[in-house]
Design a protein around this motif. Structure first.
Motif, PDB file in Angstrom:
ATOM      1  N   UNK A 355       0.837  -1.205   0.000  1.00 34.81           N
ATOM      2  CA  UNK A 355       0.000   0.000   0.000  1.00 34.81           C
ATOM      3  C   UNK A 355       0.870   1.253   0.000  1.00 34.81           C
ATOM      4  N   UNK A 356       1.945   1.238   0.782  1.00 35.84           N
ATOM      5  CA  UNK A 356       2.858   2.391   0.843  1.00 35.84           C
ATOM      6  C   UNK A 356       3.439   2.679  -0.533  1.00 35.84           C
ATOM      7  N   UNK A 357       3.786   1.614  -1.238  1.00 41.31           N
ATOM      8  CA  UNK A 357       4.362   1.770  -2.575  1.00 41.31           C
ATOM      9  C   UNK A 357       3.333   2.329  -3.555  1.00 41.31           C
ATOM     10  N   UNK A 358       2.110   1.816  -3.476  1.00 43.00           N
ATOM     11  CA  UNK A 358       1.054   2.285  -4.371  1.00 43.00           C
ATOM     12  C   UNK A 358       0.677   3.738  -4.102  1.00 43.00           C
ATOM     13  N   UNK A 359       0.807   4.175  -2.849  1.00 43.96           N
ATOM     14  CA  UNK A 359       0.529   5.573  -2.526  1.00 43.96           C
ATOM     15  C   UNK A 359       1.375   6.518  -3.371  1.00 43.96           C
ATOM     16  N   UNK A 360       2.585   6.088  -3.671  1.00 46.82           N
ATOM     17  CA  UNK A 360       3.500   6.937  -4.440  1.00 46.82           C
ATOM     18  C   UNK A 360       3.342   6.754  -5.951  1.00 46.82           C
ATOM     19  N   UNK A 389      -3.120  11.703   3.800  1.00 45.66           N
ATOM     20  CA  UNK A 389      -4.485  12.233   3.831  1.00 45.66           C
ATOM     21  C   UNK A 389      -4.707  13.268   2.735  1.00 45.66           C
ATOM     22  N   UNK A 390      -3.652  13.964   2.342  1.00 48.58           N
ATOM     23  CA  UNK A 390      -3.767  14.894   1.213  1.00 48.58           C
ATOM     24  C   UNK A 390      -4.023  14.121  -0.082  1.00 48.58           C
ATOM     25  N   UNK A 391      -3.350  12.981  -0.236  1.00 49.02           N
ATOM     26  CA  UNK A 391      -3.568  12.138  -1.409  1.00 49.02           C
ATOM     27  C   UNK A 391      -4.990  11.578  -1.415  1.00 49.02           C
ATOM     28  N   UNK A 392      -5.464  11.169  -0.245  1.00 49.73           N
ATOM     29  CA  UNK A 392      -6.809  10.582  -0.148  1.00 49.73           C
ATOM     30  C   UNK A 392      -7.876  11.562  -0.638  1.00 49.73           C
ATOM     31  N   UNK A 393      -7.779  12.834  -0.221  1.00 48.49           N
ATOM     32  CA  UNK A 393      -8.802  13.793  -0.625  1.00 48.49           C
ATOM     33  C   UNK A 393      -8.621  14.217  -2.082  1.00 48.49           C
ATOM     34  N   UNK A 394      -7.412  14.073  -2.608  1.00 46.98           N
ATOM     35  CA  UNK A 394      -7.199  14.368  -4.034  1.00 46.98           C
ATOM     36  C   UNK A 394      -7.835  13.278  -4.902  1.00 46.98           C
ATOM     37  N   UNK A 395      -7.749  12.033  -4.471  1.00 43.21           N
ATOM     38  CA  UNK A 395      -8.326  10.924  -5.232  1.00 43.21           C
ATOM     39  C   UNK A 395      -9.838  10.864  -5.033  1.00 43.21           C
ATOM     40  N   UNK A 396     -10.299  11.251  -3.844  1.00 44.18           N
ATOM     41  CA  UNK A 396     -11.734  11.212  -3.529  1.00 44.18           C
ATOM     42  C   UNK A 396     -12.176  12.616  -3.086  1.00 44.18           C
ATOM     43  N   UNK A 397     -12.237  13.563  -4.004  1.00 40.49           N
ATOM     44  CA  UNK A 397     -12.438  14.973  -3.629  1.00 40.49           C
ATOM     45  C   UNK A 397     -13.793  15.304  -3.024  1.00 40.49           C
ATOM     46  N   UNK A 398     -14.793  14.449  -3.255  1.00 39.89           N
ATOM     47  CA  UNK A 398     -16.129  14.752  -2.740  1.00 39.89           C
ATOM     48  C   UNK A 398     -16.548  13.848  -1.589  1.00 39.89           C
ATOM     49  N   UNK A 399     -15.651  13.015  -1.126  1.00 41.31           N
ATOM     50  CA  UNK A 399     -15.989  12.085  -0.046  1.00 41.31           C
ATOM     51  C   UNK A 399     -15.916  12.802   1.305  1.00 41.31           C
ATOM     52  N   UNK A 400     -16.989  12.758   2.115  1.00 41.31           N
ATOM     53  CA  UNK A 400     -16.983  13.461   3.402  1.00 41.31           C
ATOM     54  C   UNK A 400     -15.873  13.006   4.345  1.00 41.31           C
ATOM     55  N   UNK A 401     -15.619  11.695   4.406  1.00 41.46           N
ATOM     56  CA  UNK A 401     -14.577  11.192   5.306  1.00 41.46           C
ATOM     57  C   UNK A 401     -13.200  11.667   4.846  1.00 41.46           C
ATOM     58  N   UNK A 402     -12.951  11.605   3.546  1.00 41.66           N
ATOM     59  CA  UNK A 402     -11.667  12.080   3.026  1.00 41.66           C
ATOM     60  C   UNK A 402     -11.477  13.559   3.336  1.00 41.66           C
ATOM     61  N   UNK A 403     -12.539  14.332   3.187  1.00 40.58           N
ATOM     62  CA  UNK A 403     -12.449  15.769   3.465  1.00 40.58           C
ATOM     63  C   UNK A 403     -12.260  16.049   4.948  1.00 40.58           C
ATOM     64  N   UNK A 404     -12.931  15.274   5.799  1.00 41.07           N
ATOM     65  CA  UNK A 404     -12.752  15.464   7.247  1.00 41.07           C
ATOM     66  C   UNK A 404     -11.317  15.171   7.660  1.00 41.07           C
ATOM     67  N   UNK A 405     -10.789  14.030   7.219  1.00 39.68           N
ATOM     68  CA  UNK A 405      -9.421  13.669   7.591  1.00 39.68           C
ATOM     69  C   UNK A 405      -8.412  14.656   7.027  1.00 39.68           C
ATOM     70  N   UNK A 406      -8.656  15.149   5.810  1.00 34.24           N
ATOM     71  CA  UNK A 406      -7.766  16.170   5.243  1.00 34.24           C
ATOM     72  C   UNK A 406      -7.875  17.470   6.030  1.00 34.24           C
TER      73      UNK A 406
END
Length: 483
Positions: A355-360, A389-406
């Motif tokens: 997962x760490x590798x795929x993040x990059x 968490x910045x990557x998560x909200x970039x991939x899922x820009x409209x997801x409430x959980x991603x936005x909260x964590x970001x």
């Protein structure tokens, strides 16, 4: 020698007044019978100097009565009683002299009107923000206290207070584990022979346009971690010509394109879904709206009218022939397009190193839950942690959980503006309410923060209790400083 001592006292008193005049002039004690004047407190190196004058001219007491005047410094759990002075009636005064009591600060009432109180004590840092008070204890003939009253004289400001920082905990949400369904979309502009529905792969720009579709499919098909779920194709025709014929063309060309793609891979029919739009009036409207056409408003009015499609096209052509000629040659060809989408499922990942590798390299293959799981193995607040968490909200820009964590990450980094943007899309979960309270508190908008934090606490966010306590301490300090 007495003259020199008096001069030294006056010099010290003057210095104290210059250093820190905390005036309590006119403040009275003992029911107004003692007046505090010329109060001054200062610090020099490791010494604290306290000076005040006590006007006792109005003090009335019996021969067997005395007043014990005891200044003190207090700050929370720290306190220090300063040397007391005793103002005694005649009998009590001689009683202390006969019994060899401490007479250094013993005064007989009626012999003087003013007592100069001067004390020097070792300085401790807490004293710089302490409260200076005076306790007056009235005693009778047997040294038994009859009454005791403590009166605040002043708050010291010898040390600049370092404001207590607001240091909240952050409430991240673990996203739910769910099936990872992704989608890749595009548009291809296939050239068909006039009024025909068959495809010629080598005709005009067809090689590159067909390659766009096949390359999209290949990118998923050749990925061992992905499985194609469906391929959808929707064909559009342009508005010129009859609407009935355009139905035939849009439908037939879409079916032909689907079959061409299916046969390149021998995909089953069930994998495909198709649709068609006989005339792409929405696409025409988008172009005209953003154009500089001379008759743009008139053309838009016709597009929005209730005329049937064929009548609209004829009316535009007849009313605005020059603009229509431009649209026919430059815009209509782009309205003959095929939109396609490849929907696919990505396998779940459990190995944290993978997962760490795929993040990059390929973060789009990860779910929010997988990104969250690997973040738990990182140092909170580290660059890697924040980037996850910045990557998560970039991939899922409209997801409430991603936005909260970001938003939590932005708050941790002090990016309050960025946090505000994320919080606007963070939903109404208790943790989101808590984060909005933290955001307000970091902006020092405590009146707005407290109701949000109380609401979050009621909804089960345990961190809100500490945040509320911190705000109370900060507000108390602000009130003390304002006094």
């Amino acid at each position: 020698m007495d003259t020199m001592n008096k001069l030294a006292k006056k010099m010290i008193f003057g210095l104290l007044c210059l250093c820190c005049a905390l005036g309590a002039d006119g403040q009275t004690l003992t029911d107004g019978q003692i007046a505090v004047q010329n109060l001054a407190v200062s610090k020099q190196e490791d010494k604290l100097f306290v000076a005040m004058d006590l006007d006792i001219s109005a003090l009335k007491q019996g021969s067997n009565r005395e007043v014990l005047f005891t200044p003190s410094l207090t700050l929370k759990d720290d306190s220090l009683s300063l040397p007391a002075i005793r103002i005694a009636g005649r009998n009590r005064y001689y009683h202390h002299l006969r019994n060899a009591s401490d007479t250094e600060r013993l005064y007989r009432n009626g012999e003087r009107n003013l007592i100069e109180y001067r004390v020097t004590v070792p300085y401790e840092k807490w004293m710089g923000r302490a409260r200076l008070s005076a306790t007056e204890t009235t005693c009778g003939c047997c040294d038994a206290p009859l009454t005791s009253t403590t009166t605040p004289l002043s708050k010291l400001r010898l040390e600049k207070r370092v404001p207590t920082p607001f240091v909240p905990a952050y409430a991240y949400i673990r996203p739910k584990a769910e099936q990872k369904i992704n989608r890749i979309e595009g548009s291809a502009y296939i050239d068909f022979p006039v009024n025909r529905t068959e495809i010629h792969p080598d005709y005009r720009r067809n090689p590159e346009e067909l390659k766009k579709i096949l390359s999209t499919i290949d990118a998923v098909k050749n990925d061992a971690d992905s499985k194609i779920i469906s391929i959808s194709i929707k064909g559009y025709a342009s508005p010129e010509g009859s609407y009935s014929n355009n139905i035939r063309l849009a439908k037939g060309r879409t079916e032909t394109l689907k079959e061409y793609v299916r046969k390149q891979y021998v995909f089953p029919q069930s994998l495909f879904t198709t649709g068609f739009e006989p005339e792409d009036w929405e696409g025409l409207e988008r172009f005209v709206t953003s154009s500089q056409l001379k008759n743009r408003e008139g053309i838009l009015a016709l597009i929005h009218s209730d005329l049937d499609p064929d009548a609209k096209d004829r009316k535009i052509k007849a009313t605005y022939p020059a603009d229509y000629a431009y649209l026919l040659s430059e815009v209509y060809p782009g309205l003959r397009h095929s939109d396609y989408a490849v929907q696919y499922e990505v396998r779940a990942y459990t190995d944290l190193a993978e997962i760490r590798s795929l993040l990059k390299s390929q973060p789009q293959k990860l779910s929010l839950n997988e990104m969250y799981l690997v973040a738990q193995e990182m140092e909170p607040g580290s660059d890697e942690y924040n980037a996850t968490f910045a990557t998560a909200v970039r991939i899922f820009p409209d997801d409430p959980v991603a936005n909260l964590n970001a938003a939590n990450t932005a708050l941790r980094l002090g990016d309050l503006k960025g946090a505000e943007t994320y919080l606007s899309k963070a939903g109404d979960a208790p943790e989101a309410i808590y984060a909005r309270g933290i955001h307000a508190a970091l902006l020092k908008h405590y009146d707005a923060a407290q109701p949000l934090l109380k609401q979050a606490l009621q909804k089960g966010v345990a961190q809100a209790e500490d945040a509320l306590q911190q705000i109370e301490r900060i507000r108390q300090e602000m009130a003390e400083d304002a006094e």
